[in-house]
Design an enzyme around this catalytic site. Sequence first.
Site, PDB file in Angstrom:
ATOM      1  N   ARG A 240      -4.346  -7.205   0.264  1.00  0.00           N
ATOM      2  CA  ARG A 240      -4.029  -5.881  -0.275  1.00  0.00           C
ATOM      3  C   ARG A 240      -4.846  -4.863   0.495  1.00  0.00           C
ATOM      4  O   ARG A 240      -6.040  -5.080   0.776  1.00  0.00           O
ATOM      5  CB  ARG A 240      -4.381  -5.784  -1.763  1.00  0.00           C
ATOM      6  CG  ARG A 240      -3.403  -6.476  -2.706  1.00  0.00           C
ATOM      7  CD  ARG A 240      -2.050  -5.759  -2.783  1.00  0.00           C
ATOM      8  NE  ARG A 240      -1.138  -6.367  -3.729  1.00  0.00           N
ATOM      9  CZ  ARG A 240      -0.229  -7.308  -3.429  1.00  0.00           C
ATOM     10  NH1 ARG A 240      -0.116  -7.743  -2.193  1.00  0.00           N
ATOM     11  NH2 ARG A 240       0.580  -7.784  -4.357  1.00  0.00           N
ATOM     12  N   GLU A 269      -0.086   2.689   0.732  1.00  0.00           N
ATOM     13  CA  GLU A 269       1.273   2.412   1.206  1.00  0.00           C
ATOM     14  C   GLU A 269       2.274   3.344   0.538  1.00  0.00           C
ATOM     15  O   GLU A 269       2.109   3.644  -0.645  1.00  0.00           O
ATOM     16  CB  GLU A 269       1.646   0.955   0.886  1.00  0.00           C
ATOM     17  CG  GLU A 269       0.817  -0.021   1.691  1.00  0.00           C
ATOM     18  CD  GLU A 269       1.048  -1.475   1.313  1.00  0.00           C
ATOM     19  OE1 GLU A 269       2.067  -1.778   0.650  1.00  0.00           O
ATOM     20  OE2 GLU A 269       0.223  -2.310   1.677  1.00  0.00           O
ATOM     21  N   HIS A 287       4.019  -4.367   5.228  1.00  0.00           N
ATOM     22  CA  HIS A 287       3.872  -5.237   4.042  1.00  0.00           C
ATOM     23  C   HIS A 287       5.044  -6.226   3.945  1.00  0.00           C
ATOM     24  O   HIS A 287       5.854  -6.165   3.018  1.00  0.00           O
ATOM     25  CB  HIS A 287       3.758  -4.394   2.758  1.00  0.00           C
ATOM     26  CG  HIS A 287       3.131  -5.156   1.620  1.00  0.00           C
ATOM     27  ND1 HIS A 287       2.389  -4.568   0.628  1.00  0.00           N
ATOM     28  CD2 HIS A 287       3.146  -6.480   1.321  1.00  0.00           C
ATOM     29  CE1 HIS A 287       1.978  -5.487  -0.231  1.00  0.00           C
ATOM     30  NE2 HIS A 287       2.426  -6.663   0.169  1.00  0.00           N
TER      31      HIS A 287
HETATM   32  C1  GLV Z   1       3.112  -9.494  -2.075  1.00  0.00           C
HETATM   33  O1  GLV Z   1       2.379  -8.702  -1.605  1.00  0.00           O
HETATM   34  C2  GLV Z   1       2.811 -10.318  -3.202  1.00  0.00           C
HETATM   35  O2  GLV Z   1       1.746 -10.158  -3.820  1.00  0.00           O
HETATM   36  O3  GLV Z   1       3.653 -11.162  -3.544  1.00  0.00           O
END
Ligand code: GLV
Length: 327
Positions: A240, A269, A287
């Site tokens: 993250r 983001e 992402h």
């Molecule tokens: C994606 O970022 C997830 O946490 O599945």
Amino acid sequence: MKPKVLLTRRLPAKVVDLLKENFELSVNPYDRALTREEFLSAARGMDGLLPLLTERIDGEALDAAGPGLKIVANHAVGFNNIDVPAATARGVAVTNTPDVLTDTTADLALALMLAVARRVPEGDRICRGGSFPEWNPQFMLGADVHHKTLGLIGLGRVGRAVAKRAAGFGMKLIYAPHGECPQGGVDPVSGAKCLSLDEVLAQADFLSLHVPLTEETHHLLGAAELAKTKPSAFLINTARGPVVDEQALVEALDANRLAGAGLDVFENEPQIHPGLVGRDNVVLLPHVGSATAETRIAMGIKAATNLIALLIKGEEPPDCLNPQVLA
Ligand code: GLV
């Protein structure tokens, strides 16, 4: 009457069909995220929500859904978008989608390591820009990945899957745990050696982040930590964005205190710090850690299975994060 479920984004047909078989399904009609107001209004009267990581599920959202809400089945393994204690306080079960995206996300972490160290996107840009001069023994020299030291920060499912891949590259594996070191100081699954965060920062040639985003891991890597890395080290983040202080990362790159970074996630983001865009030693992805056709179907099926378990079968959902609400 079928239970009512809100799906906040269009998912693959196989997932939507399964949801429609079981539920009175409301689907976001737009090919974009719902605005907060649209989401709060669409959530009203639902028995279950199937949100994505772009929806913030806090007390306000849970109250907007109303007292009939029984479950929030997040379409992600990370659940920092959900206030789990607020859900627990309201008796609402929360689930996520672990396991099905582990290998897919680990593949992408390796892709970023290789891409940034071997300058893959930069080379691609050179070729497309028509500026491949001629073969030159000093041109586009990158850094080796094989046999280097990989420092994993957090060693959960994805961290271990990255370790397994890295072992195939002959990498030395060290990690800083999200918690305590195991007895004996070595992770029994991956064989990675458990060290303090400072030791991992000082020794790693590649640092790869695999911790969840919580209050404790917010800005886990800030200016002080980034000052401890080798200047030749690369930072990889598929976890993250806010785990890294992005401003401090830009300053570390500006000061050549890091060799580069491969980033799939960002602090705000979809915005990306301008100090990252335009640097050749940073590889940026939007992402997409779990973004393969197969895995996105598997994630949707998993979220649907959690909803079906509770709302149709009256059972504990397999991926329940707060089973105490069902006791
Ligand atoms: C994606 O970022 C997830 O946490 O599945």
